[in-house]
Design a protein around this motif. Structure first.
Motif, PDB file in Angstrom:
ATOM      1  N   GLY A  71       2.307  -4.699  19.578  1.00  0.00           N
ATOM      2  CA  GLY A  71       3.518  -5.491  19.767  1.00  0.00           C
ATOM      3  C   GLY A  71       4.594  -4.784  20.558  1.00  0.00           C
ATOM      4  N   PHE A  72       4.520  -3.467  20.637  1.00  0.00           N
ATOM      5  CA  PHE A  72       5.534  -2.705  21.363  1.00  0.00           C
ATOM      6  C   PHE A  72       5.366  -2.781  22.877  1.00  0.00           C
ATOM      7  CE2 PHE A  72       6.781  -0.780  17.353  1.00  0.00           C
ATOM      8  CZ  PHE A  72       8.140  -0.590  17.557  1.00  0.00           C
ATOM      9  N   SER A  73       4.349  -3.482  23.331  1.00  0.00           N
ATOM     10  CA  SER A  73       4.197  -3.663  24.782  1.00  0.00           C
ATOM     11  C   SER A  73       5.253  -4.619  25.329  1.00  0.00           C
ATOM     12  CB  SER A  73       2.797  -4.189  25.106  1.00  0.00           C
ATOM     13  OG  SER A  73       2.574  -5.444  24.461  1.00  0.00           O
ATOM     14  N   GLN A  74       5.909  -5.374  24.437  1.00  0.00           N
ATOM     15  CA  GLN A  74       6.990  -6.279  24.844  1.00  0.00           C
ATOM     16  C   GLN A  74       8.250  -5.475  25.154  1.00  0.00           C
ATOM     17  OE1 GLN A  74       7.265  -9.906  22.156  1.00  0.00           O
ATOM     18  NE2 GLN A  74       6.189  -8.498  20.801  1.00  0.00           N
ATOM     19  N   GLY A  75       9.209  -6.117  25.826  1.00  0.00           N
ATOM     20  CA  GLY A  75      10.489  -5.500  26.091  1.00  0.00           C
ATOM     21  C   GLY A  75      11.316  -5.426  24.821  1.00  0.00           C
ATOM     22  N   VAL A  76      12.341  -4.563  24.818  1.00  0.00           N
ATOM     23  CA  VAL A  76      13.174  -4.381  23.635  1.00  0.00           C
ATOM     24  C   VAL A  76      13.843  -5.692  23.220  1.00  0.00           C
ATOM     25  CG1 VAL A  76      15.235  -3.252  22.709  1.00  0.00           C
ATOM     26  CG2 VAL A  76      13.612  -1.939  24.060  1.00  0.00           C
ATOM     27  N   SER A  77      14.389  -6.427  24.198  1.00  0.00           N
ATOM     28  CA  SER A  77      15.102  -7.668  23.869  1.00  0.00           C
ATOM     29  C   SER A  77      14.163  -8.684  23.222  1.00  0.00           C
ATOM     30  CB  SER A  77      15.752  -8.259  25.114  1.00  0.00           C
ATOM     31  OG  SER A  77      14.770  -8.538  26.108  1.00  0.00           O
ATOM     32  N   ASP A  78      12.906  -8.759  23.714  1.00  0.00           N
ATOM     33  CA  ASP A  78      11.933  -9.690  23.136  1.00  0.00           C
ATOM     34  C   ASP A  78      11.569  -9.284  21.711  1.00  0.00           C
ATOM     35  OD1 ASP A  78      11.823 -11.211  25.462  1.00  0.00           O
ATOM     36  OD2 ASP A  78      10.191 -10.024  26.312  1.00  0.00           O
ATOM     37  N   ILE A  79      11.433  -7.960  21.501  1.00  0.00           N
ATOM     38  CA  ILE A  79      11.110  -7.471  20.159  1.00  0.00           C
ATOM     39  C   ILE A  79      12.250  -7.780  19.198  1.00  0.00           C
ATOM     40  CG2 ILE A  79      10.689  -5.399  18.769  1.00  0.00           C
ATOM     41  CD1 ILE A  79       9.276  -4.194  21.192  1.00  0.00           C
ATOM     42  N   MET A  80      13.494  -7.532  19.663  1.00  0.00           N
ATOM     43  CA  MET A  80      14.661  -7.792  18.811  1.00  0.00           C
ATOM     44  C   MET A  80      14.763  -9.272  18.454  1.00  0.00           C
ATOM     45  SD  MET A  80      15.921  -4.894  18.242  1.00  0.00           S
ATOM     46  CE  MET A  80      16.030  -3.243  18.915  1.00  0.00           C
ATOM     47  N   GLN A  81      14.472 -10.110  19.437  1.00  0.00           N
ATOM     48  CA  GLN A  81      14.547 -11.557  19.197  1.00  0.00           C
ATOM     49  C   GLN A  81      13.490 -11.972  18.174  1.00  0.00           C
ATOM     50  OE1 GLN A  81      14.228 -13.897  22.748  1.00  0.00           O
ATOM     51  NE2 GLN A  81      14.702 -15.816  21.737  1.00  0.00           N
ATOM     52  N   ALA A  82      12.305 -11.385  18.287  1.00  0.00           N
ATOM     53  CA  ALA A  82      11.235 -11.706  17.342  1.00  0.00           C
ATOM     54  C   ALA A  82      11.584 -11.240  15.929  1.00  0.00           C
ATOM     55  CB  ALA A  82       9.922 -11.051  17.804  1.00  0.00           C
ATOM     56  N   LEU A  83      12.341 -10.161  15.849  1.00  0.00           N
ATOM     57  CA  LEU A  83      12.744  -9.626  14.550  1.00  0.00           C
ATOM     58  C   LEU A  83      13.982 -10.329  14.001  1.00  0.00           C
ATOM     59  CD1 LEU A  83      12.299  -5.780  15.143  1.00  0.00           C
ATOM     60  CD2 LEU A  83      10.800  -7.285  13.843  1.00  0.00           C
ATOM     61  N   GLY A  84      14.624 -11.127  14.850  1.00  0.00           N
ATOM     62  CA  GLY A  84      15.846 -11.789  14.422  1.00  0.00           C
ATOM     63  C   GLY A  84      17.026 -10.851  14.364  1.00  0.00           C
ATOM     64  N   ILE A  85      16.979  -9.768  15.175  1.00  0.00           N
ATOM     65  CA  ILE A  85      18.062  -8.781  15.195  1.00  0.00           C
ATOM     66  C   ILE A  85      18.901  -8.997  16.453  1.00  0.00           C
ATOM     67  CG2 ILE A  85      18.619  -6.317  15.327  1.00  0.00           C
ATOM     68  CD1 ILE A  85      15.993  -5.755  13.893  1.00  0.00           C
ATOM     69  N   GLU A  86      20.190  -9.197  16.273  1.00  0.00           N
ATOM     70  CA  GLU A  86      21.085  -9.429  17.403  1.00  0.00           C
ATOM     71  C   GLU A  86      21.505  -8.102  18.007  1.00  0.00           C
ATOM     72  OE1 GLU A  86      25.096 -10.917  16.612  1.00  0.00           O
ATOM     73  OE2 GLU A  86      24.645 -12.547  17.992  1.00  0.00           O
ATOM     74  N   GLU A  87      21.359  -7.958  19.322  1.00  0.00           N
ATOM     75  CA  GLU A  87      21.762  -6.719  19.971  1.00  0.00           C
ATOM     76  C   GLU A  87      23.279  -6.646  20.065  1.00  0.00           C
ATOM     77  OE1 GLU A  87      19.477  -4.577  22.606  1.00  0.00           O
ATOM     78  OE2 GLU A  87      18.299  -6.303  23.229  1.00  0.00           O
ATOM     79  N   THR A  88      23.820  -5.466  19.844  1.00  0.00           N
ATOM     80  CA  THR A  88      25.264  -5.307  19.770  1.00  0.00           C
ATOM     81  C   THR A  88      25.847  -4.929  21.130  1.00  0.00           C
ATOM     82  OG1 THR A  88      24.900  -3.026  19.071  1.00  0.00           O
ATOM     83  CG2 THR A  88      25.221  -4.651  17.334  1.00  0.00           C
ATOM     84  N   THR A  89      25.665  -5.807  22.117  1.00  0.00           N
ATOM     85  CA  THR A  89      26.137  -5.503  23.464  1.00  0.00           C
ATOM     86  C   THR A  89      27.658  -5.430  23.527  1.00  0.00           C
ATOM     87  OG1 THR A  89      25.988  -7.862  23.961  1.00  0.00           O
ATOM     88  CG2 THR A  89      24.128  -6.504  24.587  1.00  0.00           C
ATOM     89  N   VAL A  90      28.331  -6.308  22.782  1.00  0.00           N
ATOM     90  CA  VAL A  90      29.798  -6.316  22.820  1.00  0.00           C
ATOM     91  C   VAL A  90      30.354  -5.019  22.245  1.00  0.00           C
ATOM     92  CG1 VAL A  90      31.881  -7.424  21.929  1.00  0.00           C
ATOM     93  CG2 VAL A  90      29.957  -8.829  22.701  1.00  0.00           C
ATOM     94  N   THR A  91      29.865  -4.633  21.081  1.00  0.00           N
ATOM     95  CA  THR A  91      30.397  -3.427  20.451  1.00  0.00           C
ATOM     96  C   THR A  91      30.056  -2.173  21.253  1.00  0.00           C
ATOM     97  OG1 THR A  91      28.443  -3.362  19.009  1.00  0.00           O
ATOM     98  CG2 THR A  91      30.419  -4.385  18.128  1.00  0.00           C
ATOM     99  N   THR A  92      28.904  -2.146  21.899  1.00  0.00           N
ATOM    100  CA  THR A  92      28.548  -0.996  22.729  1.00  0.00           C
ATOM    101  C   THR A  92      29.499  -0.888  23.911  1.00  0.00           C
ATOM    102  OG1 THR A  92      26.209  -1.101  22.117  1.00  0.00           O
ATOM    103  CG2 THR A  92      26.756   0.065  24.148  1.00  0.00           C
ATOM    104  N   ALA A  93      29.793  -2.008  24.553  1.00  0.00           N
ATOM    105  CA  ALA A  93      30.708  -2.005  25.694  1.00  0.00           C
ATOM    106  C   ALA A  93      32.105  -1.545  25.275  1.00  0.00           C
ATOM    107  CB  ALA A  93      30.774  -3.398  26.314  1.00  0.00           C
TER     108      ALA A  93
END
Length: 301
Positions: A71-93
């Motif tokens: 399953g790790f052959s997918q991109g990070v964003s796809d993996i996060m979406q599959a896990l239901g985990i929202e990426e913290t782009t706003v807080t990182t910026a």
């Protein structure tokens, strides 16, 4: 934005670690190694590994543990979406905006949560996430009673150079400790990362990824010394030097040479030529110190 649970947060960090290290399918993921890397106890690591296994990202072998799955052959964003985990782009910026504003002298030494929330237009959960990360990395802390204060330790250009001079005294000595032993799997992981960056990865890596790569390399070697005092000191230094380290990454032409030097240190350690590795580590840190000294304008407010 909802606050990310501890389980999801650790799972996200494990996913990012696997991807950043380019660990291939079948790579063993020892819970203790992950706990050391992420600086948490084994309990949340084991919980997160079980969740990633349940989602099909990891395989598990009886009495051996967890391994990187297909399953790790997918991109990070796809993996996060599959896990239901929202990426913290706003807080990182916002995190990087705060760091830059602090170095430019545009933020007071002492501040309130309301100031940060208003200045950067954050929700309550975003504010908590940003301040938690800053506090964890050691460049701000909550004051007794009310408010926060930034650390004065790394607010001057010479502070980063001072941190390297401390490392120059400590890291070469760590390679000469009588109990020094570098795990072969850790060594190969370090090699893989350096080769990836040398092949051009340093041009596209984020500041976080570049900093963490350097931290992982040097902390792994100090950890191999088995000297708890060395290990505690290097981890403290790395936590508080992050702030100025980010700014020094704006010029990246020195990174290919860094990678080659890291690989040479590893080659010497494999051959158990620790005396030579120690001497070369001195040269490596002096080279880095000299490189950063030449980009002083970048470090100044």
């Amino acid at each position: 934005m909802t606050t990310m649970s501890t389980e999801s947060s650790i799972s996200k960090q494990i996913v990012e670690l696997v991807k950043n290290q380019s660990w291939e399918t079948g790579t063993h993921l020892p819970a203790q190694l992950l706990a050391d890397r992420l600086r948490v106890s084994r309990q949340p690591i084991n919980t997160a590994l079980a969740m990633l296994h349940e989602k099909g990202l990891l395989t598990r072998e009886r009495n051996k543990g967890y391994f990187v799955g297909e399953g790790f052959s997918q991109g990070v964003s796809d993996i996060m979406q599959a896990l239901g985990i929202e990426e913290t782009t706003v807080t990182t910026a916002v995190y990087f905006r705060i760091a830059d504003d602090l170095l430019k002298g545009e933020l007071p030494q002492e501040f309130s949560e309301l100031l940060i929330k208003t200045r950067y237009n954050l929700t309550a959960s975003q504010l908590n996430a940003v301040l938690s990360r800053i506090a964890k990395e050691g460049w701000a802390e909550r004051k007794p009673g009310y408010g926060w204060a930034f650390s004065s330790m790394l607010l001057t250009p010479d502070s980063l150079l001072q941190s390297y001079r401390l490392r120059l005294a400590l890291e070469p000595a760590a390679l000469l400790e009588p109990g020094f032993k570098l795990d072969p799997q850790v060594l190969e992981q370090l090699r893989t990362t350096e080769r990836h960056l040398l092949a051009g990865g340093f041009e596209t890596a984020t500041a976080d990824e570049l900093h963490d790569r350097g931290v992982r390399f040097h902390e792994s070697l100090v950890e191999a010394s088995g000297n708890a005092f060395f290990i505690d000191t290097i981890k403290r230094v790395n936590r508080v030097r992050r702030l100025l380290s980010y700014r020094s990454m704006r010029q990246r032409d020195r990174y290919p040479e860094h990678c080659r030097q890291h690989l040479h240190v590893l080659d010497l350690l494999v051959k158990e030529r620790n005396d030579e590795a120690s001497e070369f580590m001195k040269e490596h840190l002096q080279y880095t110190l000299s490189s950063i000294s030449k980009i002083g304008d970048i470090l100044k407010p």
